[in-house]
Design an enzyme around this catalytic site. Structure first.
Site: not given
Length: 347
Positions: A106, A157, A217
């Site tokens: 993707d 993160k 993406d």
């Protein structure tokens, strides 16, 4: 060398575009993203491809078949249930070569695959991971590396004070087949959260390839629009056409009324018909067999094949999917229009 495409994702965030279409089949300038990426691989001499599918696999199989008409050999492996990135790779083990490429299906990027392969061999790594820079890595898992471009840490993160790195996984890998020995079979496994940290803990060499100029993406309708605008800006070449050299592409079979206004950058596909006083562009993409009626406007939008934008209609910052009709004098702003309904795009 073989290339494995991980093409099984549900494309949930890209809906309604992916309601009835696997994400790798979403068209970029009129051709499926997966076809665009296979074309690029072929230009590097890679002509054996494995497709790992799960969501609506018959649509991918029906389009690509054995790959012969695309000049490549295509094999398929289908998941009955999602196995995660590493699980899908393990599932394809018997179809892979000693050294192989892996792509998230993707993404669109300008990574030089030949150069990345050379880099991988020079480093003698078990895995090489392409990375891309982001302004705010706190929404991603970041990758830290030493001065020799070997990975030293993966951090999920992180807050700004927790890592100096702004490099994230770009979804393009080169693996030695030995890596598959470290992935359990028969269950969902994340390569990012489970396999890579495990390999690092065991002391295996993993390198970062940090030469990615363009990367995106196609995760949301907004990003789908953005990638077309980026192509029109000349930020990433597609096929044989570079909008950095020429801002307007109009197919020879297009029929455009003399009074219509074409404001580049635009892409106008085969057999498109544009009526009197219509306005196309800037940043408009019309796929094959689209019709734009008298006085209609298409701006900052992607119009798929066999669409009819009727007289006086206005389409701005929207995606109009195949076989749709935009009614006379109606307006579509920041929307995705399917054959059944219209849904707003988060902007």
């Amino acid at each position: 060398m073989k290339a494995l495409f991980l093409a099984g994702g549900l494309g949930t965030r890209l809906r309604p575009i992916t309601n009835d279409l696997p994400k790798p089949m979403v068209p970029i300038m009129g051709k499926p993203l997966l076809e665009r990426n296979i074309e690029k691989l072929k230009s590097y001499g890679i002509d054996e491809v494995v497709l790992s599918t799960c969501y609506k696999p018959h649509k991918i199989d029906k389009y690509f078949g054995d790959g012969k008409k695309f000049g490549v050999k295509i094999s398929y492996i289908t998941e009955d249930k999602p196995l995660g990135t590493a699980g899908a790779i393990k599932n394809a083990e018997e179809l892979l070569s000693d050294t192989f490429l892996v792509f998230n299906a993707d993404i669109l990027s300008d990574i030089d695959i030949a150069n990345m392969i050379r880099f991988h061999k020079e480093k003698g790594a078990l895995a090489t991971i392409a990375v891309t820079k982001v302004d705010n890595p706190s929404a991603y898992g970041v990758i830290e590396h030493d001065d020799d471009n070997f990975i030293t840490a993966f951090k999920e993160k992180p807050q700004p004070h927790e890592s100096k790195s702004n490099l994230i996984n770009a979804g393009v890998y080169i693996f030695e087949k030995e890596l598959l020995n470290h992935i359990p079979r028969g269950r969902a496994v994340s390569i990012e959260r489970e396999t890579y940290p495990l390999l690092l803990e065991k002391g295996y060499k993993m390198a970062v390839y940090n030469k990615c100029g363009y990367w995106l993406d196609l995760g949301t309708p907004g990003k789908y629009l953005k990638v077309h605008k980026d192509i029109l800006k000349g930020l990433v070449p597609i096929g044989n056409y570079d909008f950095g050299q020429n801002r307007t592409y109009i197919s020879k079979s297009a029929k455009i009324d003399r009074s219509a206004k074409i404001r580049g950058p635009v892409y106008i596909g085969e057999n498109v018909v544009i009526g009197p006083s219509a306005v196309i562009g800037p940043n408009a993409v019309l796929f094959d067999d689209a019709v734009v009626g008298m006085g209609a406007k298409v701006v900052d939008s992607v119009v798929w094949d066999n669409v009819n934008v009727e007289r006086g209609a206005t389409v701005v910052n929207s995606v109009i999917m195949s076989n749709c009709r935009v009614d006379e004098d109606s307006e579509k702003y920041n929307s995705v229009l399917t054959e059944n309904f219209s849904e707003p795009i988060a902007v």
